[in-house]
Write a protein that holds these residues in place. Structure first.
Motif, PDB file in Angstrom:
ATOM      1  N   SER A  85       0.841  -1.206   0.000  1.00  0.00           N
ATOM      2  CA  SER A  85       0.000   0.000   0.000  1.00  0.00           C
ATOM      3  C   SER A  85       0.874   1.252   0.000  1.00  0.00           C
ATOM      4  CB  SER A  85      -0.925  -0.005   1.214  1.00  0.00           C
ATOM      5  OG  SER A  85      -1.844  -1.073   1.154  1.00  0.00           O
ATOM      6  N   ALA A  86       1.988   1.212   0.754  1.00  0.00           N
ATOM      7  CA  ALA A  86       2.919   2.344   0.737  1.00  0.00           C
ATOM      8  C   ALA A  86       3.579   2.478  -0.638  1.00  0.00           C
ATOM      9  CB  ALA A  86       3.973   2.161   1.823  1.00  0.00           C
ATOM     10  N   TYR A  87       3.881   1.344  -1.262  1.00  0.00           N
ATOM     11  CA  TYR A  87       4.382   1.384  -2.644  1.00  0.00           C
ATOM     12  C   TYR A  87       3.357   2.055  -3.566  1.00  0.00           C
ATOM     13  CZ  TYR A  87       4.758  -0.349  -7.418  1.00  0.00           C
ATOM     14  OH  TYR A  87       4.767  -0.439  -8.790  1.00  0.00           O
ATOM     15  N   ALA A  88       2.078   1.712  -3.380  1.00  0.00           N
ATOM     16  CA  ALA A  88       1.026   2.328  -4.194  1.00  0.00           C
ATOM     17  C   ALA A  88       0.981   3.837  -3.984  1.00  0.00           C
ATOM     18  CB  ALA A  88      -0.328   1.700  -3.854  1.00  0.00           C
ATOM     19  N   LEU A  89       1.215   4.287  -2.734  1.00  0.00           N
ATOM     20  CA  LEU A  89       1.257   5.727  -2.469  1.00  0.00           C
ATOM     21  C   LEU A  89       2.385   6.385  -3.246  1.00  0.00           C
ATOM     22  CD1 LEU A  89       0.394   8.237  -0.835  1.00  0.00           C
ATOM     23  CD2 LEU A  89       1.947   7.475   0.973  1.00  0.00           C
ATOM     24  N   ILE A  90       3.558   5.771  -3.252  1.00  0.00           N
ATOM     25  CA  ILE A  90       4.680   6.322  -4.021  1.00  0.00           C
ATOM     26  C   ILE A  90       4.360   6.324  -5.506  1.00  0.00           C
ATOM     27  CG2 ILE A  90       7.094   5.938  -4.670  1.00  0.00           C
ATOM     28  CD1 ILE A  90       7.520   4.729  -1.875  1.00  0.00           C
ATOM     29  N   ARG A  91       3.812   5.236  -5.994  1.00  0.00           N
ATOM     30  CA  ARG A  91       3.518   5.110  -7.421  1.00  0.00           C
ATOM     31  C   ARG A  91       2.471   6.132  -7.860  1.00  0.00           C
ATOM     32  NH1 ARG A  91       6.349   3.384 -11.353  1.00  0.00           N
ATOM     33  NH2 ARG A  91       6.708   1.312 -10.486  1.00  0.00           N
ATOM     34  N   VAL A  92       1.397   6.250  -7.101  1.00  0.00           N
ATOM     35  CA  VAL A  92       0.333   7.190  -7.468  1.00  0.00           C
ATOM     36  C   VAL A  92       0.844   8.628  -7.406  1.00  0.00           C
ATOM     37  CG1 VAL A  92      -1.867   8.153  -6.700  1.00  0.00           C
ATOM     38  CG2 VAL A  92      -1.586   5.681  -6.860  1.00  0.00           C
ATOM     39  N   THR A  93       1.611   8.947  -6.378  1.00  0.00           N
ATOM     40  CA  THR A  93       2.082  10.324  -6.206  1.00  0.00           C
ATOM     41  C   THR A  93       3.041  10.736  -7.311  1.00  0.00           C
ATOM     42  OG1 THR A  93       1.827  10.184  -3.797  1.00  0.00           O
ATOM     43  CG2 THR A  93       3.262  11.915  -4.650  1.00  0.00           C
ATOM     44  N   SER A 126       5.706  -0.202  13.283  1.00  0.00           N
ATOM     45  CA  SER A 126       5.387  -0.043  11.859  1.00  0.00           C
ATOM     46  C   SER A 126       4.675   1.273  11.584  1.00  0.00           C
ATOM     47  CB  SER A 126       4.527  -1.216  11.378  1.00  0.00           C
ATOM     48  OG  SER A 126       5.258  -2.416  11.371  1.00  0.00           O
ATOM     49  N   VAL A 127       3.852   1.724  12.526  1.00  0.00           N
ATOM     50  CA  VAL A 127       3.187   3.022  12.368  1.00  0.00           C
ATOM     51  C   VAL A 127       4.232   4.119  12.198  1.00  0.00           C
ATOM     52  CG1 VAL A 127       1.668   4.712  13.484  1.00  0.00           C
ATOM     53  CG2 VAL A 127       1.157   2.261  13.673  1.00  0.00           C
ATOM     54  N   ALA A 128       5.286   4.065  13.004  1.00  0.00           N
ATOM     55  CA  ALA A 128       6.353   5.059  12.903  1.00  0.00           C
ATOM     56  C   ALA A 128       7.138   4.925  11.607  1.00  0.00           C
ATOM     57  CB  ALA A 128       7.293   4.923  14.100  1.00  0.00           C
ATOM     58  N   GLN A 129       7.465   3.694  11.229  1.00  0.00           N
ATOM     59  CA  GLN A 129       8.281   3.492  10.027  1.00  0.00           C
ATOM     60  C   GLN A 129       7.540   3.938   8.770  1.00  0.00           C
ATOM     61  OE1 GLN A 129      11.440   2.593  10.701  1.00  0.00           O
ATOM     62  NE2 GLN A 129      10.722   2.530  12.826  1.00  0.00           N
ATOM     63  N   PHE A 130       6.242   3.647   8.702  1.00  0.00           N
ATOM     64  CA  PHE A 130       5.480   4.096   7.536  1.00  0.00           C
ATOM     65  C   PHE A 130       5.258   5.610   7.564  1.00  0.00           C
ATOM     66  CE2 PHE A 130       4.103  -0.439   7.303  1.00  0.00           C
ATOM     67  CZ  PHE A 130       4.635  -0.685   6.046  1.00  0.00           C
ATOM     68  N   GLY A 131       5.288   6.198   8.763  1.00  0.00           N
ATOM     69  CA  GLY A 131       5.274   7.653   8.831  1.00  0.00           C
ATOM     70  C   GLY A 131       6.494   8.250   8.157  1.00  0.00           C
ATOM     71  N   GLY A 186      12.909   6.950   1.195  1.00  0.00           N
ATOM     72  CA  GLY A 186      11.608   6.325   1.405  1.00  0.00           C
ATOM     73  C   GLY A 186      11.503   4.975   0.721  1.00  0.00           C
ATOM     74  N   ILE A 187      12.027   4.872  -0.494  1.00  0.00           N
ATOM     75  CA  ILE A 187      11.978   3.606  -1.231  1.00  0.00           C
ATOM     76  C   ILE A 187      12.882   2.563  -0.563  1.00  0.00           C
ATOM     77  CG2 ILE A 187      12.521   2.495  -3.419  1.00  0.00           C
ATOM     78  CD1 ILE A 187      11.809   5.174  -4.783  1.00  0.00           C
ATOM     79  N   VAL A 188      14.093   2.976  -0.196  1.00  0.00           N
ATOM     80  CA  VAL A 188      15.011   2.053   0.480  1.00  0.00           C
ATOM     81  C   VAL A 188      14.407   1.585   1.799  1.00  0.00           C
ATOM     82  CG1 VAL A 188      17.257   1.888   1.618  1.00  0.00           C
ATOM     83  CG2 VAL A 188      17.077   2.966  -0.629  1.00  0.00           C
ATOM     84  N   HIS A 189      13.809   2.511   2.540  1.00  0.00           N
ATOM     85  CA  HIS A 189      13.204   2.155   3.820  1.00  0.00           C
ATOM     86  C   HIS A 189      11.996   1.244   3.627  1.00  0.00           C
ATOM     87  CE1 HIS A 189      13.460   2.744   8.076  1.00  0.00           C
ATOM     88  NE2 HIS A 189      12.189   3.107   8.186  1.00  0.00           N
ATOM     89  N   LEU A 190      11.285   1.433   2.528  1.00  0.00           N
ATOM     90  CA  LEU A 190      10.148   0.568   2.218  1.00  0.00           C
ATOM     91  C   LEU A 190      10.592  -0.885   2.068  1.00  0.00           C
ATOM     92  CD1 LEU A 190       7.032   0.653   1.247  1.00  0.00           C
ATOM     93  CD2 LEU A 190       7.997   0.539  -1.045  1.00  0.00           C
TER      94      LEU A 190
END
Length: 562
Positions: free
Chosen positions: A253-261, A309-314, A331-335
């Motif tokens: 889902s975080a990948y989708a956020l990066i992709r959409v943005t 995980s809440v913090a890391q995705f923040g 952000g990508i590396v951390h993902l």
């Protein structure tokens, strides 16, 4: 013909998901072999896709021969390939753990394969509506898997996730509807072009669509304050389910956020709408600090790392909103790093529960003496989560922090500096609870007073029969393992898990029937322990790969900031 690999990667696990149910009408234990073959095939296809991208660059496939923007497109580039390889590796490794830890049964393996298919589809799709379809496949199977042990607590956690996840998916779909009204298309690259040609970055429909899409994905990612489903889901799900959900579901889902943005709306949209970017940045910054602070308050390990995980995705959300190349690389590396680390951490927690019957920090005194390899793996991954070099956890945080400072000095004002400060504060919180865990593993030996365990034979009856069951506040050792070490009091509230028994020398005693490895003293199965070791090696090895990772993702970053 290599483009056929893309639909195969999606179709193989989805078609395979039907087989355990169909063949299960005749064969009782056919699910695991089918799931093993299916996920291994996905891993092989993912490797072939990665090789093609490295050799010849990004490629795509138009489903049914209908060319975009009318048809649905699957796309592989260096960003999607990295996430695809993560999905493939984790799905194979988790399956090895599920074989011994449970749940078992053909329906479980069907849902597992369907989840893998949904995650692969989210990773490869180049269509906004198709992304919603795979998002729902992923969500529905996750709800079922969380409740797969059929306990009341896991059913409640699944229902909570169902309600929140449905709201998130609905908001995402509403945003897709707005973007279709504004542009007349759903193909990601075509939407990017049509926003400029037809609407403009200031169009109210375009702004509303991005706001709804990001809010919907934030619910799926579990960014504070819309994170409440995640701790319950991670804690109450069976250990093998938590391992794959924690590593992959929010990650995609975080990948989708990066992709959409950056593929659909682009960095120019963020520059033209500073209010939206600032709002995402503020929410992400709060999530970084709040998630870490809440994690530091927990004693249940699964709940602790869920809040982590809440913090890391923040941090990943902040990297997206900062809109500079260094932060986005971080952000990508951390993902990717977060997916590997959380896979290893939850696998290690599950192995300790399987062998020694507890997921509570208080019950793990001297665990490193009883299970040195498992405890060592968890310890290294915990330090990587803190950001101790050399680890991929350090690398991701470093790039995000440097990008935040650069953004602040380049005119981003106090917000960019606040992100860097939040990462520092979060690191201190993370260090506090990881250090507490290491203290329990390595320094809380038997014979010390209080919570550090008691010398056998010092119970009120004088003969040790009250034994180590009283080491955790007097709670009895009544949790003979069922289905992979799960105590029968698992449905109790946080902290209600029974305390594990101790051996004569004060070490954690293995549960009755715990697996035994011929290679190590740990009472854990060999194959999952090897998977934990590989996760540790990957976490450290990628920590040395700063320049290599920057080079790997450079084509995507160059295109995003062109």
């Amino acid at each position: 013909m290599t483009d056929v690999l893309l639909p195969l990667a999606v179709v193989v696990p989805i078609v395979a998901a039907t087989l355990p149910l169909a063949l299960g009408l005749r064969y009782d234990r056919v699910g695991w072999p089918i799931a093993a073959v299916g996920t291994t095939a996905v891993a092989g296809i993912a490797a072939a896709i990665a090789a093609e991208v490295v050799a010849n660059g990004p490629f795509d496939h138009a489903l049914g021969g209908f060319l975009p923007p009318v048809g649905i497109e699957l796309v592989a580039d260096r960003l999607s390939v990295a996430v695809l390889l993560l999905v493939a590796a984790v799905s194979v490794a988790t399956l090895a753990f599920a074989r011994v830890a449970g749940p078992r049964g053909n329906p479980f393996y069907s849902a597992y394969l369907l989840l893998v298919g949904g995650l692969v589809g989210m990773t490869l799709t180049g269509d906004l509506f198709n992304l919603f379809v795979f998002l729902e496949i992923t969500g529905l199977t996750t709800y079922a898997l969380i409740a797969s042990d059929r306990s009341g607590a896991s059913a409640y956690a699944s229902l909570k996730y169902l309600v929140v996840g449905t709201v998130g998916a609905s908001l995402y779909l509403l945003g897709v509807g707005y973007v279709f009204l504004a542009t007349g298309t759903l193909n990601m690259l075509d939407v990017q072009a049509q926003i400029v040609a037809q609407a403009g970055y200031g169009d109210p429909l375009v702004r509303a669509s991005y706001a709804f899409i990001v809010t919907g994905l934030a619910l799926k990612i579990a960014i504070f304050p819309v994170h409440s489903w995640q701790p319950d889901a991670y804690q109450r799900a069976p250990d093998s389910v938590t391992t794959i959900v924690a590593a992959l579901v929010s990650t995609t889902s975080a990948y989708a956020l990066i992709r959409v943005t950056y593929t659909v709306f682009t960095v120019d949209f963020l520059a033209a709408n500073e209010g939206i970017a600032t709002a995402l940045l503020v929410v992400s910054t709060v999530s970084i600090v709040a998630g870490s602070a809440l994690a530091a308050m927990q004693s249940n390990l699964k709940r602790m790392f869920a809040y982590s995980s809440v913090a890391q995705f923040g941090m990943i959300g902040a990297a997206v909103a900062l809109a500079n190349e260094t932060a986005l690389l971080g952000g990508i590396v951390h993902l990717i790093g977060h997916g590997i680390m959380k896979f290893g951490l939850f696998l290690g927690i599950g192995l300790l529960a399987l062998g020694y019957g507890t997921r509570q920090m208080e019950g793990l005194a001297s665990a490193a003496r009883a299970a040195p390899y498992t405890s060592g793996g968890v310890a290294v991954l915990g330090l990587a989560l803190v950001g101790i070099p050399p680890s991929i956890g350090f690398l991701g945080k470093w790039y995000i922090g440097v990008g935040a400072v650069d953004a602040g000095l380049a005119g981003g004002g106090a917000v960019g500096i606040a992100v860097a400060a939040a990462i520092f504060v979060s690191t201190l919180f993370t260090l506090s609870y990881v250090a507490r865990l290491l203290e329990r593993f390595y320094f809380a030996g038997a014979g010390l007073p209080g919570d550090h365990g008691e010398v056998p034979g010092t119970g009120d009856d004088g003969d040790g029969a009250g034994d180590a069951a009283a080491t955790d506040g007097g709670r009895g050792d009544d949790h003979a393992a069922t289905d992979g070490g799960r105590g029968d009091d698992h449905a109790a509230t946080d902290g209600g898990e029974a305390s594990p028994a101790k051996t004569a020398d004060g070490l954690s005693a293995p549960v009755e029937g715990a697996p035994r490895s011929s290679l190590v003293p740990d009472r854990v199965p060999t194959a999952p322990l090897l998977a934990l070791g590989l996760a540790v090696l990957a976490t450290v090895a990628l920590g040395f790969g700063g320049f290599a990772l920057a080079e790997w993702f450079d084509p995507f970053l160059t295109e995003a900031f062109a």
